[in-house]
Design a protein around this motif. Structure first.
Motif, short mmCIF file in Angstrom:
data_model
loop_
_atom_site.label_atom_id
_atom_site.label_comp_id
_atom_site.label_asym_id
_atom_site.label_seq_id
_atom_site.Cartn_x
_atom_site.Cartn_y
_atom_site.Cartn_z
N ASP A 75 5.33 -1.94 7.65
CA ASP A 75 4.95 -2.12 6.24
C ASP A 75 6.03 -2.90 5.53
N ARG A 76 5.61 -3.80 4.66
CA ARG A 76 6.56 -4.64 3.94
C ARG A 76 7.20 -3.85 2.79
N ILE A 77 8.47 -4.12 2.55
CA ILE A 77 9.19 -3.48 1.46
C ILE A 77 8.84 -4.19 0.16
N ARG A 78 8.41 -3.44 -0.83
CA ARG A 78 7.99 -4.01 -2.09
C ARG A 78 8.83 -3.46 -3.23
N ILE A 79 9.17 -4.33 -4.15
CA ILE A 79 9.93 -3.93 -5.33
C ILE A 79 8.99 -3.18 -6.27
N ARG A 80 9.33 -1.97 -6.62
CA ARG A 80 8.49 -1.17 -7.51
C ARG A 80 8.75 -1.58 -8.96
N ALA A 81 7.68 -1.60 -9.72
CA ALA A 81 7.78 -1.95 -11.13
C ALA A 81 8.46 -0.82 -11.90
N ALA A 82 9.33 -1.19 -12.82
CA ALA A 82 10.01 -0.18 -13.64
C ALA A 82 9.00 0.52 -14.53
N PRO A 83 9.19 1.81 -14.80
CA PRO A 83 8.23 2.54 -15.66
C PRO A 83 8.26 2.06 -17.10
N VAL A 84 7.21 1.36 -17.51
CA VAL A 84 7.05 0.90 -18.88
C VAL A 84 5.66 1.36 -19.33
N PRO A 85 5.57 2.46 -20.10
CA PRO A 85 4.27 3.07 -20.43
C PRO A 85 3.26 2.10 -21.04
N LEU A 118 5.86 -10.90 -17.04
CA LEU A 118 5.16 -11.47 -15.88
C LEU A 118 5.69 -10.88 -14.57
N THR A 119 7.00 -10.72 -14.48
CA THR A 119 7.59 -10.13 -13.29
C THR A 119 7.13 -8.69 -13.10
N TRP A 120 7.05 -7.94 -14.20
CA TRP A 120 6.59 -6.55 -14.10
C TRP A 120 5.17 -6.49 -13.56
N PHE A 121 4.29 -7.33 -14.09
CA PHE A 121 2.90 -7.33 -13.63
C PHE A 121 2.80 -7.76 -12.17
N ARG A 122 3.63 -8.72 -11.76
CA ARG A 122 3.61 -9.12 -10.35
C ARG A 122 4.03 -7.97 -9.46
N HIS A 123 5.12 -7.28 -9.83
CA HIS A 123 5.56 -6.14 -9.03
C HIS A 123 4.51 -5.02 -9.03
N ARG A 124 3.88 -4.81 -10.18
CA ARG A 124 2.88 -3.73 -10.26
C ARG A 124 1.66 -4.03 -9.42
N ARG A 125 1.23 -5.27 -9.42
CA ARG A 125 0.08 -5.63 -8.58
C ARG A 125 0.41 -5.45 -7.10
N ASN A 126 1.63 -5.83 -6.74
CA ASN A 126 2.01 -5.71 -5.34
C ASN A 126 2.08 -4.26 -4.89
N GLN A 127 2.35 -3.33 -5.82
CA GLN A 127 2.36 -1.93 -5.47
C GLN A 127 0.98 -1.45 -5.02
N ASP A 128 -0.05 -2.04 -5.60
CA ASP A 128 -1.42 -1.62 -5.28
C ASP A 128 -1.99 -2.33 -4.06
N ARG A 129 -1.28 -3.30 -3.56
CA ARG A 129 -1.78 -3.99 -2.36
C ARG A 129 -1.76 -3.03 -1.17
N PRO A 130 -2.76 -3.07 -0.32
CA PRO A 130 -2.78 -2.17 0.84
C PRO A 130 -1.67 -2.52 1.82
N THR A 131 -1.09 -1.51 2.42
CA THR A 131 -0.03 -1.71 3.40
C THR A 131 -0.64 -2.11 4.75
N ASN A 132 0.19 -2.63 5.62
CA ASN A 132 -0.28 -2.97 6.96
C ASN A 132 -0.77 -1.73 7.70
N THR A 133 -0.13 -0.58 7.46
CA THR A 133 -0.56 0.65 8.11
C THR A 133 -1.97 1.02 7.68
N LYS A 134 -2.25 0.91 6.39
CA LYS A 134 -3.60 1.23 5.91
C LYS A 134 -4.63 0.29 6.52
#
Length: 401
Positions: A75-85, A118-134
């Motif tokens: 699984d690829r390592i992904r940068i998690r988006a910082a918590p911004v409510p 824009l960077t936050w949204f990019r990181h957040r979208r990548n968090q929801d991408r399915p992993t290779n394991t899934k």
């Protein structure tokens, strides 16, 4: 309810050739000769569908995950988006890809620059991408079912006359007995496609999501209609043709996620050949021909004849669509040495994805170094990615963290 169904749905002119009656389908011709298919048999497919969903859950965790680890799925390592409510609320309730004006407005609300938003949204979208394991687990489950279904279906049809001569599908139609094995073949296939439709919202979402849903719905209606109208003989052939290439595709996906490039490329080539032959030659020129042309030699067309063939033509249109994607990608690779973009990547795939692969120890068949055009790098050049949810070849190199 039964009277309403008999009046509107089960009218004989819808399902049976002229002169045939439901009473003819209930007659028995002696013990040991099988029975006629009954619409109520299909109700068994509902508990079967939920049983498939449960078994899939167990299969993926008990078999697919350990198998993926042994094959080297990373699984690829992904940068998690910082918590911004405020950004999280907008992401969940409004849009995952805000417009320029929305970015400016959100930046003012949160005290962030537009680049940071824009960077936050990019990181957040990548968090929801399915992993290779899934994705590996999903491909493993489908590979398991398609392989078992094709093997069992072929074994049950080897001694049947209609496997070798399609005109035998209409001898004695519709008063044709159905064996228990073919009845359960139908119920299991219908239950499986019902389970796929029920899980479509949680499975890996591709750009051809709508085509996949249409395919599942058309297949479910086709299986149900063909069983009720006793098109079981030709129906078993249709299911067998579809399963013959599907398990090859899923096996190629599995090795793709594990970066076994040579094995993946070999399986993809075999899949492409089998798919093109079965879906563009056998299916239209043997099966659709016998349901549209040969059938008329035995019976006058009726409403069920048109419904059945329309459903088959819907499937054939989808076959042509997917075959076009395959051939176009192969053409681009063969004559241009590269593939410009991914035709069936994940819906959330982006060119600026920031994920990074984990450290890989390599192996005899594992991918190494840069992507180079050539026969041994089909998967890396997105020929297989069109069927395995990978990002575009033109995506930028992973950023330094």
């Amino acid at each position: 309810m039964e009277a309403l169904l008999n009046e509107w749905l089960w009218q004989e002119r819808y399902w049976l050739p002229p002169g045939m009656h439901w009473e003819d389908m209930e007659a028995k011709e002696g013990p040991g000769e099988g029975r006629y298919p009954l619409p109520r048999d299909l109700f068994y497919s509902l508990p079967v569908a939920f049983a498939f969903i449960t078994f899939r859950h167990v299969f993926e965790r008990a078999i697919a995950v350990p198998l993926g680890k042994r094959l080297g799925v990373k699984d690829r390592i992904r940068i998690r988006a910082a918590p911004v409510p405020k950004l999280e609320t907008f992401y969940e309730q409004n849009s995952r890809q805000p417009s320029q004006s929305e970015v400016a407005f959100l930046g003012k609300q949160c005290g962030l620059s537009q680049t940071q938003v824009l960077t936050w949204f990019r990181h957040r979208r990548n968090q929801d991408r399915p992993t290779n394991t899934k994705k590996f687990c999903e491909a493993s489950w489908r590979f398991f079912f398609y392989l078992v279904a094709f093997t069992a279906g072929l074994g049950s049809l080897l001694d049947t006359p209609w496997l070798w001569d399609c005109t035998a599908c209409w001898h004695g139609f519709p008063r044709q007995h159905v064996s228990d094995v073919h009845s359960w073949y139908y119920i299991l296939e219908l239950g499986f496609y019902l389970s796929l439709l029920l899980c479509v919202s949680v499975d890996v979402k591709r750009k051809d999501f709508k085509e996949q849903v249409i395919h599942h719905i058309a297949t479910i209606f086709l299986i149900g209609f063909s069983y009720c109208g006793n098109y079981v003989r030709v129906g078993t052939l249709v299911m067998l043709v579809h399963d013959s290439s599907d398990f090859l595709l899923e096996s190629a996906k599995m090795f793709h996620y594990a970066d076994w490039t040579r094995t993946c490329d070999s399986l993809f080539v075999v899949f492409a050949l089998v798919f093109l032959v079965t879906r563009l030659v056998v299916f239209p020129f043997r099966l659709i021909h016998t349901t549209m042309i040969t059938f008329v030699d035995f019976f006058h067309p009726f409403l069920g004849y048109y419904i059945f063939n329309i459903l088959l033509l819907v499937l054939q249109a989808l076959h042509i669509f997917w075959a076009y994607l395959i051939l176009r990608m192969v053409y681009k690779f063969a004559f241009k040495g590269k593939v410009e973009r991914d035709e069936r990547s994940d819906e959330e795939s982006e060119a600026d994805e920031d994920e990074q692969p984990e450290d890989d120890g390599g192996g005899g068949e594992r991918r190494k170094g840069a992507i180079k055009p050539g026969p041994a790098s089909l998967a890396n050049n997105c020929v297989l990615n069109n069927l395995t949810n990978q990002r575009s070849l033109n995506s930028r190199l992973p950023k330094a963290r």
